[in-house]
Design a protein around this motif. Sequence first.
Motif, PDB file in Angstrom:
ATOM      1  N   ILE A 217       0.849  -1.188   0.000  1.00 46.52           N
ATOM      2  CA  ILE A 217       0.000   0.000   0.000  1.00 46.52           C
ATOM      3  C   ILE A 217       0.887   1.240   0.000  1.00 46.52           C
ATOM      4  CG2 ILE A 217      -1.833   1.269   1.174  1.00 46.52           C
ATOM      5  CD1 ILE A 217      -2.780  -1.438   0.265  1.00 46.52           C
ATOM      6  N   LEU A 218       0.717   2.075  -1.018  1.00 49.09           N
ATOM      7  CA  LEU A 218       1.472   3.324  -1.125  1.00 49.09           C
ATOM      8  C   LEU A 218       0.554   4.516  -0.871  1.00 49.09           C
ATOM      9  CD1 LEU A 218       3.650   2.980  -4.372  1.00 49.09           C
ATOM     10  CD2 LEU A 218       4.415   2.725  -2.009  1.00 49.09           C
ATOM     11  N   ALA A 219       1.134   5.587  -0.341  1.00 48.06           N
ATOM     12  CA  ALA A 219       0.459   6.878  -0.234  1.00 48.06           C
ATOM     13  C   ALA A 219       1.535   7.955  -0.192  1.00 48.06           C
ATOM     14  CB  ALA A 219      -0.419   6.960   1.017  1.00 48.06           C
ATOM     15  N   ASP A 220       1.346   8.991  -0.973  1.00 48.63           N
ATOM     16  CA  ASP A 220       2.311  10.097  -1.041  1.00 48.63           C
ATOM     17  C   ASP A 220       3.717   9.607  -1.357  1.00 48.63           C
ATOM     18  OD1 ASP A 220       0.305  11.943  -0.395  1.00 48.63           O
ATOM     19  OD2 ASP A 220       0.591  11.598   1.744  1.00 48.63           O
ATOM     20  N   GLY A 221       3.823   8.594  -2.185  1.00 48.52           N
ATOM     21  CA  GLY A 221       5.125   8.109  -2.619  1.00 48.52           C
ATOM     22  C   GLY A 221       5.888   7.301  -1.592  1.00 48.52           C
ATOM     23  N   LYS A 222       5.204   6.872  -0.535  1.00 52.27           N
ATOM     24  CA  LYS A 222       5.866   6.098   0.508  1.00 52.27           C
ATOM     25  C   LYS A 222       5.057   4.851   0.853  1.00 52.27           C
ATOM     26  CE  LYS A 222       8.092  10.116   2.664  1.00 52.27           C
ATOM     27  NZ  LYS A 222       8.271  10.891   3.914  1.00 52.27           N
ATOM     28  N   THR A 223       5.748   3.839   1.334  1.00 47.86           N
ATOM     29  CA  THR A 223       5.073   2.609   1.749  1.00 47.86           C
ATOM     30  C   THR A 223       4.339   2.850   3.056  1.00 47.86           C
ATOM     31  OG1 THR A 223       6.767   1.232   0.701  1.00 47.86           O
ATOM     32  CG2 THR A 223       5.375   0.194   2.374  1.00 47.86           C
ATOM     33  N   ARG A 224       3.059   2.567   3.081  1.00 43.96           N
ATOM     34  CA  ARG A 224       2.262   2.715   4.300  1.00 43.96           C
ATOM     35  C   ARG A 224       2.019   1.377   4.993  1.00 43.96           C
ATOM     36  NH1 ARG A 224      -0.389   7.578   5.101  1.00 43.96           N
ATOM     37  NH2 ARG A 224       0.921   9.226   4.201  1.00 43.96           N
ATOM     38  N   GLU A 225       1.892   0.309   4.192  1.00 41.22           N
ATOM     39  CA  GLU A 225       1.542  -0.985   4.796  1.00 41.22           C
ATOM     40  C   GLU A 225       1.786  -2.090   3.784  1.00 41.22           C
ATOM     41  OE1 GLU A 225      -2.368  -2.954   7.058  1.00 41.22           O
ATOM     42  OE2 GLU A 225      -2.306  -0.803   6.589  1.00 41.22           O
ATOM     43  N   THR A 226       2.086  -3.279   4.268  1.00 38.35           N
ATOM     44  CA  THR A 226       2.142  -4.476   3.429  1.00 38.35           C
ATOM     45  C   THR A 226       1.223  -5.524   4.033  1.00 38.35           C
ATOM     46  OG1 THR A 226       4.074  -5.342   4.626  1.00 38.35           O
ATOM     47  CG2 THR A 226       4.501  -4.041   2.647  1.00 38.35           C
ATOM     48  N   ILE A 227       0.579  -6.287   3.166  1.00 37.00           N
ATOM     49  CA  ILE A 227      -0.370  -7.315   3.593  1.00 37.00           C
ATOM     50  C   ILE A 227       0.058  -8.644   3.001  1.00 37.00           C
ATOM     51  CG2 ILE A 227      -2.798  -8.009   3.647  1.00 37.00           C
ATOM     52  CD1 ILE A 227      -3.497  -5.089   2.905  1.00 37.00           C
ATOM     53  N   GLN A 228       0.295  -9.636   3.847  1.00 43.48           N
ATOM     54  CA  GLN A 228       0.637 -10.976   3.393  1.00 43.48           C
ATOM     55  C   GLN A 228      -0.642 -11.797   3.221  1.00 43.48           C
ATOM     56  OE1 GLN A 228       3.774 -11.849   2.686  1.00 43.48           O
ATOM     57  NE2 GLN A 228       4.649  -9.914   3.428  1.00 43.48           N
ATOM     58  N   GLU A 229      -0.668 -12.640   2.185  1.00 46.80           N
ATOM     59  CA  GLU A 229      -1.832 -13.485   1.898  1.00 46.80           C
ATOM     60  C   GLU A 229      -3.123 -12.657   1.967  1.00 46.80           C
ATOM     61  OE1 GLU A 229      -1.751 -16.894   4.414  1.00 46.80           O
ATOM     62  OE2 GLU A 229       0.203 -17.572   3.693  1.00 46.80           O
ATOM     63  N   PRO A 230      -3.243 -11.643   1.131  1.00 49.71           N
ATOM     64  CA  PRO A 230      -4.342 -10.679   1.235  1.00 49.71           C
ATOM     65  C   PRO A 230      -5.705 -11.261   0.883  1.00 49.71           C
ATOM     66  CG  PRO A 230      -3.150 -10.364  -0.797  1.00 49.71           C
ATOM     67  CD  PRO A 230      -2.362 -11.367  -0.007  1.00 49.71           C
ATOM     68  N   THR A 231      -6.711 -10.707   1.521  1.00 46.94           N
ATOM     69  CA  THR A 231      -8.107 -10.932   1.164  1.00 46.94           C
ATOM     70  C   THR A 231      -8.683  -9.575   0.752  1.00 46.94           C
ATOM     71  OG1 THR A 231      -8.901 -10.505   3.403  1.00 46.94           O
ATOM     72  CG2 THR A 231      -8.316 -12.792   2.843  1.00 46.94           C
ATOM     73  N   GLN A 232      -9.824  -9.607   0.070  1.00 49.04           N
ATOM     74  CA  GLN A 232     -10.449  -8.346  -0.310  1.00 49.04           C
ATOM     75  C   GLN A 232     -10.738  -7.492   0.920  1.00 49.04           C
ATOM     76  OE1 GLN A 232     -13.549  -8.319  -3.404  1.00 49.04           O
ATOM     77  NE2 GLN A 232     -13.249 -10.532  -3.598  1.00 49.04           N
ATOM     78  N   ARG A 233     -11.201  -8.126   1.977  1.00 44.30           N
ATOM     79  CA  ARG A 233     -11.538  -7.374   3.184  1.00 44.30           C
ATOM     80  C   ARG A 233     -10.299  -6.737   3.802  1.00 44.30           C
ATOM     81  NH1 ARG A 233     -14.784  -9.759   8.503  1.00 44.30           N
ATOM     82  NH2 ARG A 233     -14.626  -7.848   9.764  1.00 44.30           N
ATOM     83  N   ALA A 234      -9.205  -7.484   3.860  1.00 41.66           N
ATOM     84  CA  ALA A 234      -7.979  -6.945   4.444  1.00 41.66           C
ATOM     85  C   ALA A 234      -7.460  -5.751   3.635  1.00 41.66           C
ATOM     86  CB  ALA A 234      -6.913  -8.033   4.512  1.00 41.66           C
ATOM     87  N   VAL A 235      -7.567  -5.844   2.320  1.00 41.21           N
ATOM     88  CA  VAL A 235      -7.115  -4.739   1.470  1.00 41.21           C
ATOM     89  C   VAL A 235      -7.991  -3.505   1.679  1.00 41.21           C
ATOM     90  CG1 VAL A 235      -6.868  -3.969  -0.912  1.00 41.21           C
ATOM     91  CG2 VAL A 235      -6.096  -6.253  -0.251  1.00 41.21           C
TER      92      VAL A 235
END
Length: 254
Positions: A217-235
Amino acid sequence: MQPSEAAVRAVNLRKMYGSGEAAVTALGGVDLEVAHGSFLAVMGPSGSGKSTLMQTMAGLDSLDAGEVWIEGTNITRLRDRQLTRMRRDRIGFIFQSFNLIPTLTAEQNILLPLKIARQKQDKDWVSLVVKELGIGERLNHRPHELSGGQQQRVAIARAVMTQPAVVFADEPTGNLDSGSGTRILHLLRDMVSGLGQTVIMVTHDPKAASYADEVLILADGKTRETIQEPTQRAVLEALSRLEPDDSGDEEHTS
């Protein structure tokens, strides 16, 4: 040298557009590592730097600072001819705007990367890709005779034809109906799980992102979060945690 298990590694990527008060930071120091045979989705609001990140990692755009490694090669230090060869032989592209050659048939567009790279055609792979993408009846048509969705499927087939080490995909299902989009995502997933290839995809669609192994997950050109084994809800939950002003206006740095 980068670790052997990394297909793509990015270190402190920085990119700015414009100057002075009009300057826009597209990338503000992004680090990431993508293992061989894995599927990374990159998400974020418009203007977050998603497309810039993909373009710089794929060698399509220059960086102000930072380094990108693909399969042990620092592409930021390659000369133009070396970079062209790297993109031709080791990198696949799925462009949102298709970029098909109008004078060639769909089949000729699909097989063009093999011709340029002087690689022998794997007929089984060609048949599998054509079948999965549902374009078998359109192979003799030129791009202007195809719908937008059909053109996108031809573009995807072309991108994977050389079975490249890394496939960069910019909204690969953006112009497709739900059923066709699902087939595309299954094909990308199968490329990773069955063939051990690496896919990096920019997307706005949480469903598409859920096919990946990891979401950045990016915002303003920086990494905000990473999600392992993502689901639609988690994203969706991760996107909702972004600050309200992260949803800024549509920009070319998205």
